[in-house]
Design an enzyme around this catalytic site. Structure first.
Site, PDB file in Angstrom:
ATOM      1  N   LYS A  91       3.733   3.815  15.605  1.00  0.00           N
ATOM      2  CA  LYS A  91       4.713   4.276  14.606  1.00  0.00           C
ATOM      3  C   LYS A  91       4.558   5.779  14.383  1.00  0.00           C
ATOM      4  CE  LYS A  91       6.752   0.402  13.981  1.00  0.00           C
ATOM      5  NZ  LYS A  91       8.123   0.236  14.499  1.00  0.00           N
ATOM      6  N   TYR A  97      -0.880  -0.535  16.721  1.00  0.00           N
ATOM      7  CA  TYR A  97       0.465  -0.731  16.144  1.00  0.00           C
ATOM      8  C   TYR A  97       0.814   0.468  15.266  1.00  0.00           C
ATOM      9  CZ  TYR A  97       3.939  -1.923  12.721  1.00  0.00           C
ATOM     10  OH  TYR A  97       5.049  -1.868  11.906  1.00  0.00           O
ATOM     11  N   SER A 152       6.654   2.788   9.333  1.00  0.00           N
ATOM     12  CA  SER A 152       5.838   1.911   8.475  1.00  0.00           C
ATOM     13  C   SER A 152       4.880   2.737   7.618  1.00  0.00           C
ATOM     14  CB  SER A 152       5.033   0.947   9.364  1.00  0.00           C
ATOM     15  OG  SER A 152       4.062   0.265   8.608  1.00  0.00           O
TER      16      SER A 152
HETATM   17  C1  WQD Z   1      -0.855  -7.996   2.597  1.00  0.00           C
HETATM   18  C2  WQD Z   1      -2.064  -8.247   1.718  1.00  0.00           C
HETATM   19  C3  WQD Z   1      -4.049  -8.757   2.969  1.00  0.00           C
HETATM   20  C4  WQD Z   1      -2.643 -12.543   4.636  1.00  0.00           C
HETATM   21  C5  WQD Z   1       1.092  -5.315   7.619  1.00  0.00           C
HETATM   22  C6  WQD Z   1       1.331  -4.175   8.549  1.00  0.00           C
HETATM   23  C7  WQD Z   1       2.564  -3.421   8.129  1.00  0.00           C
HETATM   24  C8  WQD Z   1       3.709  -4.395   8.063  1.00  0.00           C
HETATM   25  C9  WQD Z   1       3.395  -5.473   7.037  1.00  0.00           C
HETATM   26  C10 WQD Z   1       4.832  -4.569  10.165  1.00  0.00           C
HETATM   27  C11 WQD Z   1      -3.335  -7.614   2.275  1.00  0.00           C
HETATM   28  C12 WQD Z   1      -3.620  -9.955   2.123  1.00  0.00           C
HETATM   29  C13 WQD Z   1      -2.721 -11.341   3.960  1.00  0.00           C
HETATM   30  C14 WQD Z   1      -3.441 -13.641   4.221  1.00  0.00           C
HETATM   31  C15 WQD Z   1      -4.359 -12.282   2.468  1.00  0.00           C
HETATM   32  N1  WQD Z   1       3.917  -4.998   9.327  1.00  0.00           N
HETATM   33  N2  WQD Z   1      -3.562 -11.227   2.890  1.00  0.00           N
HETATM   34  N3  WQD Z   1      -4.276 -13.473   3.143  1.00  0.00           N
HETATM   35  O1  WQD Z   1      -1.503  -5.802   6.126  1.00  0.00           O
HETATM   36  O2  WQD Z   1      -0.272  -4.837   4.099  1.00  0.00           O
HETATM   37  O3  WQD Z   1       0.819  -4.800   6.332  1.00  0.00           O
HETATM   38  O4  WQD Z   1       2.223  -6.146   7.516  1.00  0.00           O
HETATM   39  O5  WQD Z   1       5.603  -3.667  10.044  1.00  0.00           O
HETATM   40  O6  WQD Z   1       2.842  -2.427   9.073  1.00  0.00           O
HETATM   41  O7  WQD Z   1       0.236  -3.293   8.467  1.00  0.00           O
HETATM   42  O8  WQD Z   1       0.546  -6.954   5.171  1.00  0.00           O
HETATM   43  O9  WQD Z   1       1.034  -9.286   4.585  1.00  0.00           O
HETATM   44  O10 WQD Z   1      -0.756  -8.823   6.323  1.00  0.00           O
HETATM   45  O11 WQD Z   1      -1.226  -8.318   3.934  1.00  0.00           O
HETATM   46  O12 WQD Z   1      -5.126 -12.161   1.493  1.00  0.00           O
HETATM   47  O13 WQD Z   1      -3.423 -14.768   4.807  1.00  0.00           O
HETATM   48  O14 WQD Z   1      -2.316  -9.655   1.696  1.00  0.00           O
HETATM   49  O15 WQD Z   1      -5.460  -8.611   2.942  1.00  0.00           O
HETATM   50  O16 WQD Z   1      -4.118  -7.180   1.179  1.00  0.00           O
HETATM   51  P1  WQD Z   1      -0.241  -5.564   5.396  1.00  0.00           P
HETATM   52  P2  WQD Z   1      -0.084  -8.422   5.070  1.00  0.00           P
END
Ligand code: WQD
Length: 340
Positions: free
Chosen positions: A153, A149, A124
């Site tokens: 990785k 998590y 990741s």
């Molecule tokens: C994306 C953006 C949030 C939810 C994580 C893991 C990564 C992978 C993917 C597993 C960010 C914003 C999110 C919401 C929001 N997982 N957001 N409102 O955090 O980049 O990555 O998930 O493999 O390893 O770290 O993904 O989709 O959670 O967030 O504003 O309800 O959307 O702040 O900027 P992230 P995400």
């Protein structure tokens, strides 16, 4: 050649099983069904016309794992997805993550370390933390993990690298995913919504379909073009195809190093609000959202430099953000129609 896909009924795993079958590989999928359901086997078969072999297996159970490999000595490749993947949950329950993501990997490698096979590890972009330079290249420094998590990785890559160093018959590739989104065009497989979504796109589609009241946008005071955080959102089918390209490289043994790492992203960053607007544009669904405080642990921006995967694997993403979001919406509608 038989390919073992662990976590093969999961979101990314199921899409990779489809792509492998369509490339003529024989697939055996294993899964402990902790975050998916067995009906995914039938959905895969309805897409490809080929029923993948499936065995329920928990990679933390040593006896079951040893027994599995005693019965299967004709596996030419392993694609290892089986792991827990919720960042927030890993902070609350670190030992669950170290057992499921690290112990299980060690157990798996112990069974196959002397076999001649290719091993693909689901890594990741979290290993980079907040990278100093964007886009992020594979040689960017690995930062201290922001969550257990992300740490699993980083540790996973090191375990595989150290094993390959002394086991020349084993060749491995770690694929560092950016943000996988969307679903197969058939809308028969996708990210099964179990519980409240942590990730942005499933939360968007559940809000649009009325399962969630309103999307919370986590912060609009970041130093970015519109104040919201930037990520590299890649269609899960593009991501799946990258696994087939990586497997082909391992089978051809064309690498001079038996452990390689590749970023898998689109190379383009999108802000949260750009994703919201792209969703509304591609689906015609207005989205109810509000701006709230930043989420703890989020990085400002992360998007991939993808030249290495293109040059070495001959792979590049093809779907646009709008196409990926439209496929996520089609999947959401399919899920809800099946539930009613
Ligand atoms: C994306 C953006 C949030 C939810 C994580 C893991 C990564 C992978 C993917 C597993 C960010 C914003 C999110 C919401 C929001 N997982 N957001 N409102 O955090 O980049 O990555 O998930 O493999 O390893 O770290 O993904 O989709 O959670 O967030 O504003 O309800 O959307 O702040 O900027 P992230 P995400």
């Amino acid at each position: 050649m038989k390919i073992l896909v662990t976590g093969g009924l999961g979101f990314i795993g199921s899409h990779v099983v489809v792509e492998l079958q369509e490339q003529g590989y024989e697939v055996i999928a294993v899964d402990n069904l902790s975050n998916t359901s067995k009906e995914v086997v039938d959905q895969i078969a309805s897409i490809t016309g080929v029923q993948p072999t499936f065995e329920e297996l928990d990679l933390r159970e040593k006896e079951s794992v040893v027994n599995f490999f005693d019965r299967h000595n004709d596996i030419g490749g392993i694609i290892h997805f089986a792991a827990s993947k919720a960042v927030g949950e890993s902070v609350e329950n670190p030992l669950l993550y170290y057992e499921n993501n690290v112990n299980a990997l060690v157990l798996l490698l112990q069974q196959v370390q002397d076999r001649e096979l290719g091993f693909i590890f689901s890594s990741s972009c979290t290993v980079y933390g907040q990278a100093d330079e964007l886009p992020i290249t594979e040689s960017a420094p690995i930062k201290p993990a922001e969550s257990p998590y992300g740490n699993t990785k980083q540790i996973g890559e090191e375990i595989i690298r150290d094993t390959c160093r002394v086991k020349p018959n084993l060749s491995a590739i770690a694929l560092r995913y950016f943000n996988p989104i969307g679903a197969h065009e058939s809308a028969k497989i996708g990210e099964l919504p179990l519980g409240v979504p942590q990730n942005l796109v499933p939360y968007i589609t559940q809000t649009a379909i009325g399962v969630r009241e309103q999307l919370s946008v986590f912060g609009d005071d970041y130093p970015t073009r519109d104040g919201t955080a930037i990520r590299d959102y890649i269609h899960v089918v593009d991501l799946a195809k990258a696994h087939v390209a990586a497997l082909q490289r391992l089978i051809e043994k064309s690498a001079n190093d038996n452990f390689e790492v590749f970023n898998v992203g689109t190379g383009t960053g999108s802000t949260v609000m750009e994703v919201v607007r792209a969703f509304e544009k591609s689906t015609g669904q207005p989205l109810n959202y509000k701006i709230v405080d930043r989420r703890e642990g989020d990085v400002v921006a992360a998007y991939a430099q993808t030249d290495k995967a293109q040059r070495v694997l001959g792979w590049k993403s093809k779907y646009s953000l709008e196409e990926a979001l439209a496929s996520a919406w089609a999947w959401e509608q399919q899920v809800r129609s099946r539930k009613n």
